[in-house]
Scaffold this active site. Structure first.
Site, PDB file in Angstrom:
ATOM      1  N   CYS A   1       0.816  -1.230   0.000  1.00 43.43           N
ATOM      2  CA  CYS A   1       0.000   0.000   0.000  1.00 43.43           C
ATOM      3  C   CYS A   1       0.844   1.273   0.000  1.00 43.43           C
ATOM      4  O   CYS A   1       0.325   2.353  -0.271  1.00 43.43           O
ATOM      5  CB  CYS A   1      -0.952   0.000   1.193  1.00 43.43           C
TER       6      CYS A   1
ATOM      7  N   ASN B   1     -10.163  -0.495  -0.485  1.00 47.01           N
ATOM      8  CA  ASN B   1      -8.714  -0.376  -0.343  1.00 47.01           C
ATOM      9  C   ASN B   1      -8.066  -0.931  -1.609  1.00 47.01           C
ATOM     10  O   ASN B   1      -8.178  -2.115  -1.890  1.00 47.01           O
ATOM     11  CB  ASN B   1      -8.292  -1.178   0.900  1.00 47.01           C
TER      12      ASN B   1
ATOM     13  N   HIS C   1      -3.387   6.904   2.146  1.00 45.09           N
ATOM     14  CA  HIS C   1      -3.799   5.579   1.661  1.00 45.09           C
ATOM     15  C   HIS C   1      -5.189   5.274   2.224  1.00 45.09           C
ATOM     16  O   HIS C   1      -5.452   5.497   3.416  1.00 45.09           O
ATOM     17  CB  HIS C   1      -2.779   4.530   2.103  1.00 45.09           C
TER      18      HIS C   1
HETATM   19  N1  ACO Z   1     -19.021  -9.135   8.084  1.00 42.55           N
HETATM   20  C1  ACO Z   1     -19.580  -9.443   9.265  1.00 42.55           C
HETATM   21  N2  ACO Z   1     -18.862  -9.850  10.323  1.00 42.55           N
HETATM   22  C2  ACO Z   1     -17.521  -9.943  10.178  1.00 42.55           C
HETATM   23  C3  ACO Z   1     -16.891  -9.633   8.974  1.00 42.55           C
HETATM   24  C4  ACO Z   1     -17.687  -9.217   7.883  1.00 42.55           C
HETATM   25  N3  ACO Z   1     -17.174  -8.879   6.680  1.00 42.55           N
HETATM   26  N4  ACO Z   1     -15.562  -9.819   9.125  1.00 42.55           N
HETATM   27  C5  ACO Z   1     -15.351 -10.217  10.382  1.00 42.55           C
HETATM   28  N5  ACO Z   1     -16.548 -10.306  11.019  1.00 42.55           N
HETATM   29  C6  ACO Z   1     -16.802 -10.686  12.405  1.00 42.55           C
HETATM   30  C7  ACO Z   1     -15.707 -11.552  12.965  1.00 42.55           C
HETATM   31  O1  ACO Z   1     -15.922 -12.896  12.619  1.00 42.55           O
HETATM   32  C8  ACO Z   1     -15.857 -11.296  14.439  1.00 42.55           C
HETATM   33  O2  ACO Z   1     -16.933 -12.055  14.920  1.00 42.55           O
HETATM   34  P1  ACO Z   1     -16.855 -12.765  16.368  1.00 42.55           P
HETATM   35  O3  ACO Z   1     -16.720 -11.634  17.340  1.00 42.55           O
HETATM   36  O4  ACO Z   1     -18.144 -13.489  16.434  1.00 42.55           O
HETATM   37  O5  ACO Z   1     -15.640 -13.641  16.299  1.00 42.55           O
HETATM   38  C9  ACO Z   1     -16.288  -9.840  14.519  1.00 42.55           C
HETATM   39  O6  ACO Z   1     -16.793  -9.512  13.208  1.00 42.55           O
HETATM   40  C10 ACO Z   1     -15.172  -8.892  14.858  1.00 42.55           C
HETATM   41  O7  ACO Z   1     -14.039  -9.219  14.075  1.00 42.55           O
HETATM   42  P2  ACO Z   1     -12.721  -8.418  14.191  1.00 42.55           P
HETATM   43  O8  ACO Z   1     -11.709  -8.907  13.207  1.00 42.55           O
HETATM   44  O9  ACO Z   1     -12.319  -8.325  15.634  1.00 42.55           O
HETATM   45  O10 ACO Z   1     -13.240  -6.995  13.716  1.00 42.55           O
HETATM   46  P3  ACO Z   1     -12.626  -5.593  14.001  1.00 42.55           P
HETATM   47  O11 ACO Z   1     -13.586  -4.837  14.823  1.00 42.55           O
HETATM   48  O12 ACO Z   1     -11.188  -5.642  14.411  1.00 42.55           O
HETATM   49  O13 ACO Z   1     -12.655  -4.940  12.545  1.00 42.55           O
HETATM   50  C11 ACO Z   1     -11.202  -4.476  10.700  1.00 42.55           C
HETATM   51  C12 ACO Z   1     -11.934  -5.549  11.486  1.00 42.55           C
HETATM   52  C13 ACO Z   1     -12.221  -3.518  10.102  1.00 42.55           C
HETATM   53  C14 ACO Z   1     -10.390  -5.104   9.589  1.00 42.55           C
HETATM   54  C15 ACO Z   1     -10.283  -3.734  11.705  1.00 42.55           C
HETATM   55  O14 ACO Z   1      -9.443  -4.620  12.360  1.00 42.55           O
HETATM   56  C16 ACO Z   1      -9.451  -2.700  11.063  1.00 42.55           C
HETATM   57  O15 ACO Z   1      -9.910  -1.628  10.807  1.00 42.55           O
HETATM   58  N6  ACO Z   1      -8.177  -3.012  10.832  1.00 42.55           N
HETATM   59  C17 ACO Z   1      -7.282  -2.111  10.169  1.00 42.55           C
HETATM   60  C18 ACO Z   1      -6.608  -2.845   9.122  1.00 42.55           C
HETATM   61  C19 ACO Z   1      -7.118  -2.564   7.770  1.00 42.55           C
HETATM   62  O16 ACO Z   1      -7.877  -1.682   7.487  1.00 42.55           O
HETATM   63  N7  ACO Z   1      -6.552  -3.314   6.864  1.00 42.55           N
HETATM   64  C20 ACO Z   1      -6.772  -3.095   5.486  1.00 42.55           C
HETATM   65  C21 ACO Z   1      -5.640  -3.583   4.737  1.00 42.55           C
HETATM   66  S1  ACO Z   1      -4.097  -3.151   5.364  1.00 42.55           S
HETATM   67  C22 ACO Z   1      -3.653  -1.690   4.783  1.00 42.55           C
HETATM   68  O17 ACO Z   1      -4.103  -1.271   3.749  1.00 42.55           O
HETATM   69  C23 ACO Z   1      -2.691  -0.910   5.560  1.00 42.55           C
END
Ligand code: ACO
Length: 333
Positions: A111, A290, A260
Site C-alpha cells: 500500500c 482499499n 492511503h
Molecule cells: N461481516 C460481518 N462480520 C464480520 C466480517 C464481515 N465482513 N468480518 C469479520 N466479522 C466478524 C468476525 O468474525 C468477528 O466475529 P466474532 O466476534 O463473532 O468472532 C467480529 O466480526 C469482529 O471481528 P474483528 O476482526 O475483531 O473486527 P474488528 O472490529 O477488528 O474490525 C477491521 C476488522 C475492520 C479489519 C479492523 O481490524 C481494522 O480496521 N483493521 C485495520 C486494518 C485494515 O484496514 N486493513 C486493510 C488492509 S491493510 C492496509 O491497507 C494498511
C-alpha cells in the site's frame, strides 16, 4: 531543482460490487462493513488486468500533462498483483503506451508502493539521470483474496492511478523549456519494518523442484486487522510530522492530507492525532475500497479532476501497509 507532478490519471474496472451485493454471497452486511471501514462499494475486475488498468490510467495522466509517451524516460509501476511474474507490469505498460525510450520496472511495497515509486522517480530526476517519469500504482487485489474469508475480502478493490513527474530547475522553469507544470516535492520520508511483516501477508510459490515437492496451492491475503490498525495509527502521524518538519511546513498550512485509503477509522484517528480537521482528508474508499498501491494516485486524480488542487497548495501524501512499509511526502501543487 525540484520534482513536480504535472499530470494525473486513473482507471477503475467497469463492474462495481456493493456491500449489499456481497451480503447476498457471504455472511456480512452493509452495516458491518460501512460502520467499521467506511467502504460502501468497490470495483472488481472482470476482463480488466493490472496492466490494462495501468495503461489506461497512465495514458490519461500523459494526456493531462500534455506529454507524449515517447518523452517518458522512466516508467515505474507499484503493484503486488502483476499479471506475470515476468515481464514486469511496467514493461507491459511500456508496450501498451509505446513509451519506447523508457526504462521500466516494478516496485513491491504494497500500500506504500506508489509513494515508494514516486520517491524513486524523484531520486532519478534530482540526480539528472532522467527528466520525465511516469509513476503508476495498480492492483487487481480481487485475485489474491479468499472470497470465503469475509474478514479480508470485503475490504479491497481493483484499480489504477498514475502521475507524470518531471524535473524542473531552481527558478521553477522546466530545464530548457517553458513553465508548463506546477507542484514541487518539498520533502519525503519513508521506512520499513520487516520484523512485523507477517501481520499482513500473501505467500508466493513454495520451493518445488527435484529435491522438494510442494503442490501448487493458491495463497491469499491474510491479515491481523487489529495489529495493522495499531501500526497505522501510530506510524502514519509520526511519519507525517517528520516529513512536515523536514519540509519546514506547519500542519495548519496543509490544505489536504491524501492518505492511503484503508479504513475511515484509521484516517479519523490520524486526523485526531495531528489535531487536523478531518474535512482536510479527502476520501475515495467509500466507492473504491482499499486498492493498495493504487489508492493514493486514484484519490489524487479524483481531486485533480474535480479542480480541488490549486497552484501553491500544500499537500501531504502518505502511504502505509504491507512489508510493513510507510512513506510520506509534502508537495506544493
Ligand atoms: N461481516 C460481518 N462480520 C464480520 C466480517 C464481515 N465482513 N468480518 C469479520 N466479522 C466478524 C468476525 O468474525 C468477528 O466475529 P466474532 O466476534 O463473532 O468472532 C467480529 O466480526 C469482529 O471481528 P474483528 O476482526 O475483531 O473486527 P474488528 O472490529 O477488528 O474490525 C477491521 C476488522 C475492520 C479489519 C479492523 O481490524 C481494522 O480496521 N483493521 C485495520 C486494518 C485494515 O484496514 N486493513 C486493510 C488492509 S491493510 C492496509 O491497507 C494498511
Amino acid at each position: 531543482m525540484t520534482t513536480r507532478i504535472i499530470g494525473t490519471g486513473s482507471s477503475l474496472p467497469r463492474q462495481t460490487v456493493t456491500n449489499e451485493d456481497l451480503s447476498k454471497i457471504m455472511d456480512t452486511s452493509d452495516e458491518w462493513i460501512s460502520s467499521r471501514t467506511g467502504i460502501r462499494e468497490r470495483h472488481l475486475a472482470k476482463e480488466e488486468t493490472t496492466a490494462s488498468l495501468s495503461v489506461e490510467a497512465a495514458g490519461k495522466a500523459l494526456q493531462n500533462a500534455g506529454v507524449l509517451a515517447e518523452e517518458v524516460d522512466l516508467l515505474i509501476v507499484a503493484t503486488i498483483t502483476g499479471d506475470y511474474v515476468t515481464p514486469s507490469t511496467a514493461c507491459e505498460v511500456q508496450a501498451g503506451l509505446g513509451a519506447s525510450r523508457a526504462v521500466a520496472f516494478d516496485i513491491n511495497a504494497a500500500c506504500s508502493g506508489f509513494m515508494f515509486a514516486l520517491h524513486t522517480a524523484h531520486a532519478y530526476l534530482q540526480t539528472g539521470i532522467y527528466r520525465t517519469a511516469l509513476v503508476v500504482g495498480a492492483e487487481t487485489l480481487s485475485k489474491i483474496m479468499d472470497w470465503n474469508d469475509r474478514s479480508t475480502c470485503v475490504l479491497f478493490g481493483d484499480g489504477a492511478g498514475a502521475a507524470v513527474v518531471r524535473a524542473f530547475g531552481e527558478d521553477g522553469m522546466e530545464k530548457g523549456g517553458s513553465e508548463n507544470g506546477f507542484g514541487g516535492l518539498l520533502a519525503f520520508e519513508q521506512g520499513s519494518d520487516g520484523l512485523r511483516g507477517k501481520v499482513l501477508a500473501c505467500e508466493g510459490r513454495r520451493n518445488n523442484n527435484p529435491l522438494v515437492q510442494n503442490p501448487l496451492v493458491p495463497s491469499y491475503v491474510g491479515m491481523d486487522g487489529q495489529e495493522v490498525y495499531k501500526f497505522a495509527v501510530s506510524t502514519v502521524p509520526a511519519s507525517i510530522l517528520r516529513v512536515l518538519d523536514r519540509a519546514g511546513v506547519d500542519a495548519g498550512e496543509v490544505k489536504y492530507f491524501v492518505l492511503h485509503q484503508a479504513n475511515i477509522r484509521i484516517i479519523q484517528s490520524v486526523a485526531k492525532r495531528l489535531r487536523a480537521d478531518v474535512g482536510k482528508f479527502p476520501l475515495s474508499l467509500d466507492h473504491c475500497g482499499n486498492v493498495s498501491a493504487a489508492s493514493v494516485p486514484i484519490l489524487l486524480d479524483e481531486m485533480n479532476q474535480k479542480g480541488m488542487l490549486e497552484k501553491g497548495d500544500k499537500i501531504v501524501m502518505s502511504g502505509f501497509g504491507g512489508g510493513l512499509t510507510w512513506a510520506s511526502a509534502v508537495i506544493e501543487w
